[in-house]
Design a protein around this motif. Structure first.
Motif, short mmCIF file in Angstrom:
data_model
loop_
_atom_site.label_atom_id
_atom_site.label_comp_id
_atom_site.label_asym_id
_atom_site.label_seq_id
_atom_site.Cartn_x
_atom_site.Cartn_y
_atom_site.Cartn_z
N LEU A 111 -1.92 74.62 -6.85
CA LEU A 111 -1.45 75.99 -6.66
C LEU A 111 -0.62 76.46 -7.85
CD1 LEU A 111 -0.49 75.76 -2.88
CD2 LEU A 111 -2.24 77.26 -3.84
N ALA A 112 0.25 75.56 -8.36
CA ALA A 112 1.05 75.92 -9.53
C ALA A 112 0.15 76.22 -10.73
CB ALA A 112 2.03 74.79 -9.86
N GLY A 113 -0.96 75.47 -10.83
CA GLY A 113 -1.90 75.71 -11.92
C GLY A 113 -2.56 77.07 -11.84
N PHE A 114 -2.63 77.64 -10.64
CA PHE A 114 -3.16 78.98 -10.46
C PHE A 114 -2.08 80.04 -10.66
CE2 PHE A 114 -6.34 76.81 -7.50
CZ PHE A 114 -7.35 76.81 -8.44
N GLY A 115 -0.87 79.60 -11.00
CA GLY A 115 0.23 80.54 -11.23
C GLY A 115 0.96 80.96 -9.98
N THR A 116 0.81 80.18 -8.91
CA THR A 116 1.44 80.52 -7.63
C THR A 116 2.76 79.78 -7.48
OG1 THR A 116 -0.73 80.84 -6.63
CG2 THR A 116 1.14 80.55 -5.13
N GLU A 117 3.79 80.50 -7.07
CA GLU A 117 5.09 79.90 -6.78
C GLU A 117 5.01 79.15 -5.45
OE1 GLU A 117 9.31 79.25 -7.25
OE2 GLU A 117 7.84 80.07 -8.64
N VAL A 118 5.52 77.91 -5.42
CA VAL A 118 5.56 77.11 -4.20
C VAL A 118 7.01 76.73 -3.91
CG1 VAL A 118 4.77 75.03 -3.03
CG2 VAL A 118 3.26 76.19 -4.66
N ALA A 119 7.44 76.93 -2.67
CA ALA A 119 8.80 76.57 -2.28
C ALA A 119 8.79 76.01 -0.86
CB ALA A 119 9.71 77.80 -2.34
N PRO A 120 9.50 74.89 -0.62
CA PRO A 120 10.21 74.06 -1.59
C PRO A 120 9.25 73.51 -2.65
CG PRO A 120 10.79 73.45 0.66
CD PRO A 120 9.61 74.37 0.74
N GLY A 121 9.82 73.04 -3.78
CA GLY A 121 9.00 72.60 -4.88
C GLY A 121 8.52 71.17 -4.77
N PRO A 122 7.73 70.72 -5.73
CA PRO A 122 7.16 69.36 -5.69
C PRO A 122 8.20 68.25 -5.65
CG PRO A 122 6.06 70.73 -7.34
CD PRO A 122 7.25 71.50 -6.87
N LYS A 123 9.39 68.49 -6.20
CA LYS A 123 10.42 67.46 -6.21
C LYS A 123 10.81 67.05 -4.80
CE LYS A 123 14.91 66.37 -8.31
NZ LYS A 123 16.01 66.89 -9.17
N ALA A 124 10.91 68.02 -3.90
CA ALA A 124 11.27 67.71 -2.51
C ALA A 124 10.21 66.85 -1.85
CB ALA A 124 11.47 69.01 -1.72
N LEU A 125 8.94 67.17 -2.09
CA LEU A 125 7.86 66.36 -1.51
C LEU A 125 7.84 64.96 -2.10
CD1 LEU A 125 4.59 68.45 -1.07
CD2 LEU A 125 6.15 67.60 0.66
N ALA A 126 8.08 64.85 -3.40
CA ALA A 126 7.99 63.55 -4.05
C ALA A 126 8.93 62.54 -3.41
CB ALA A 126 8.31 63.69 -5.55
N PHE A 127 10.13 62.98 -3.04
CA PHE A 127 11.09 62.07 -2.45
C PHE A 127 10.87 61.89 -0.95
CE2 PHE A 127 13.58 63.16 -6.30
CZ PHE A 127 13.80 61.86 -6.75
N THR A 128 10.55 62.95 -0.23
CA THR A 128 10.48 62.85 1.22
C THR A 128 9.16 62.30 1.74
OG1 THR A 128 9.82 65.18 1.37
CG2 THR A 128 12.17 64.69 1.56
N GLN A 129 8.13 62.22 0.89
CA GLN A 129 6.87 61.62 1.33
C GLN A 129 6.91 60.10 1.28
OE1 GLN A 129 3.67 63.43 -0.96
NE2 GLN A 129 3.41 65.03 0.57
N ASP A 130 7.92 59.53 0.65
CA ASP A 130 8.03 58.08 0.51
C ASP A 130 9.43 57.68 0.98
OD1 ASP A 130 8.68 55.49 -0.62
OD2 ASP A 130 6.94 55.69 -1.92
N ARG A 131 9.49 56.95 2.09
CA ARG A 131 10.79 56.65 2.69
C ARG A 131 11.69 55.81 1.79
NH1 ARG A 131 7.40 56.90 7.33
NH2 ARG A 131 8.22 58.38 8.87
N VAL A 132 11.11 54.94 0.98
CA VAL A 132 11.92 54.16 0.06
C VAL A 132 12.52 55.06 -1.01
CG1 VAL A 132 11.90 52.33 -1.69
CG2 VAL A 132 10.70 51.99 0.48
#
Length: 360
Positions: A89-110
């Motif tokens: 989506l970001a590659g299509f120029g679309t703003e995403v919120a919350p951003g990828p940083k939030a997913l990167a941490f919360t998708q992996d419990r460790v």
């Protein structure tokens, strides 16, 4: 890229068509926004109350391009959306919120636990587990029993099991699917609390009163709010939420589950980068509920008030519980929220009821 704040008439995209997406869509409509849903399953709860529903997998590039072309900003209703979809989506120029940083941490419990510790937030002791052979040594360090959870996915008690001794390691690891996992020390807590917080595009933070939660079978049954907590506990919860929001450079609503220990300390159990079940009480307990708050944040609007205007007990309606709709509707202080799901399987969240009473 869109200009913020978004004016009414703009379109907000939501990845996921479940009940959280449905309630987000309804809140967005109140503020004059249109909503587009991308959801793999047909006839989703959120799709039924939205202006556009795209039925496709989250990794379908054509569908993501259609969503991007239709929306001014995109958000998501649950944290197991593939991170690659956000990048597309970001590659299509679309703003995403919350951003990828939030997913990167919360998708992996460790990684989530490591993030929390790095930002000065206390959690239960934990060890990363890659195989059943890692469990005995980790159990020695953490003490038994300890809770084994898959590092990724799993919710409402799924993908987790207790390990009572080293002899159970192989069987328990197999029971969670023999996937990379986290082993967590048992928390000797007196109750579970939660806090719902939001951060706007300008860095403004708003925090709701805390809720006290009761689970059964790994599934939330009730949240009572505002929870009876001393000022020091409330202030610590606000500090914890603020550290997490700032550390993730977050935009939107975030749920934080907390263990309160006998000495009053708070340990973070889990964080959720989205609107949260323990915040449903805000729909009838606050002027601006968590769903409107999330829409405000991602759209770049000012955040709304978070003060409680009444006390609420939220009860989840699971499976056949929803068949009590007529009985609940007759209660004078009950507000019923049903999700429009057809198949009332045991344990499935079909709706919730908020029972309100005056603040003490």
């Amino acid at each position: 890229m869109a200009d913020f704040p978004l004016p009414p008439g703009s379109t907000i995209g939501i990845l996921g068509g479940g009940q959280l997406g449905r309630m987000l869509a309804m809140a967005a409509a109140r503020l004059g926004f249109d909503v587009a849903i991308l959801e793999p399953g047909p006839v989703s709860p959120a799709g039924r109350v939205s202006s556009l529903e795209i039925c496709a997998d989250y990794d379908d590039e054509d569908a993501l391009e259609q969503l991007a072309a239709s929306c001014d900003v995109v958000t998501f209703e649950f944290e197991n959306v593939p991170a690659a979809a956000l990048k597309t989506l970001a590659g299509f120029g679309t703003e995403v919120a919350p951003g990828p940083k939030a997913l990167a941490f919360t998708q992996d419990r460790v990684e989530e636990k490591r993030f929390l510790v790095a930002h000065g937030v206390d959690t239960v002791a934990f060890e990363a587990i890659d195989s059943a052979e890692d469990i005995p040594a980790a159990l020695e360090r953490l003490g038994a029993p300890a809770l084994l959870k898959t590092r990724r996915e799993g919710y409402d008690g799924k993908g987790q099991a207790w390990v009572k001794d080293a002899g159970e390691a192989a069987a328990v690891f197999a029971a969670i699917g023999a996937k990379p996992a986290i082993l967590e020390a048992r928390a000797d807590f007196v109750r579970e609390l939660s806090v719902i917080a939001a951060r706007g595009r300008d860095g403004q933070v708003a925090v709701y009163p805390m809720g006290e939660n009761r689970h059964a079978g790994g599934v939330l049954r009730t949240t009572t709010a505002p929870a009876a907590v001393p000022d020091i506990t409330r202030d610590r919860a606000i500090e914890i939420a603020g550290r997490i929001l700032e550390g993730l450079d977050y935009v939107g609503v975030l749920g934080v589950e907390l263990f309160e220990l006998a000495d009053g300390r708070l340990l973070v159990n889990e964080i959720a980068p989205r609107v949260h079940n323990t915040g449903h009480w805000t729909q009838d307990g606050c002027l601006c509920d968590q769903f409107e708050q999330h829409v405000r944040a991602v759209a770049g609007w000012p955040l709304g008030p978070t003060e409680a205007r009444c006390a609420v007990e939220m009860e989840n309606l699971l499976g056949a519980d929803a068949e009590r709709w007529a009985e609940i509707a007759a209660e004078p202080n009950a507000v019923l929220h049903l999700y429009g799901k057809g198949d009332a399987r045991p344990g499935r969240k079909m709706g919730h009821v908020n029972r309100v009473k005056p603040l003490r």
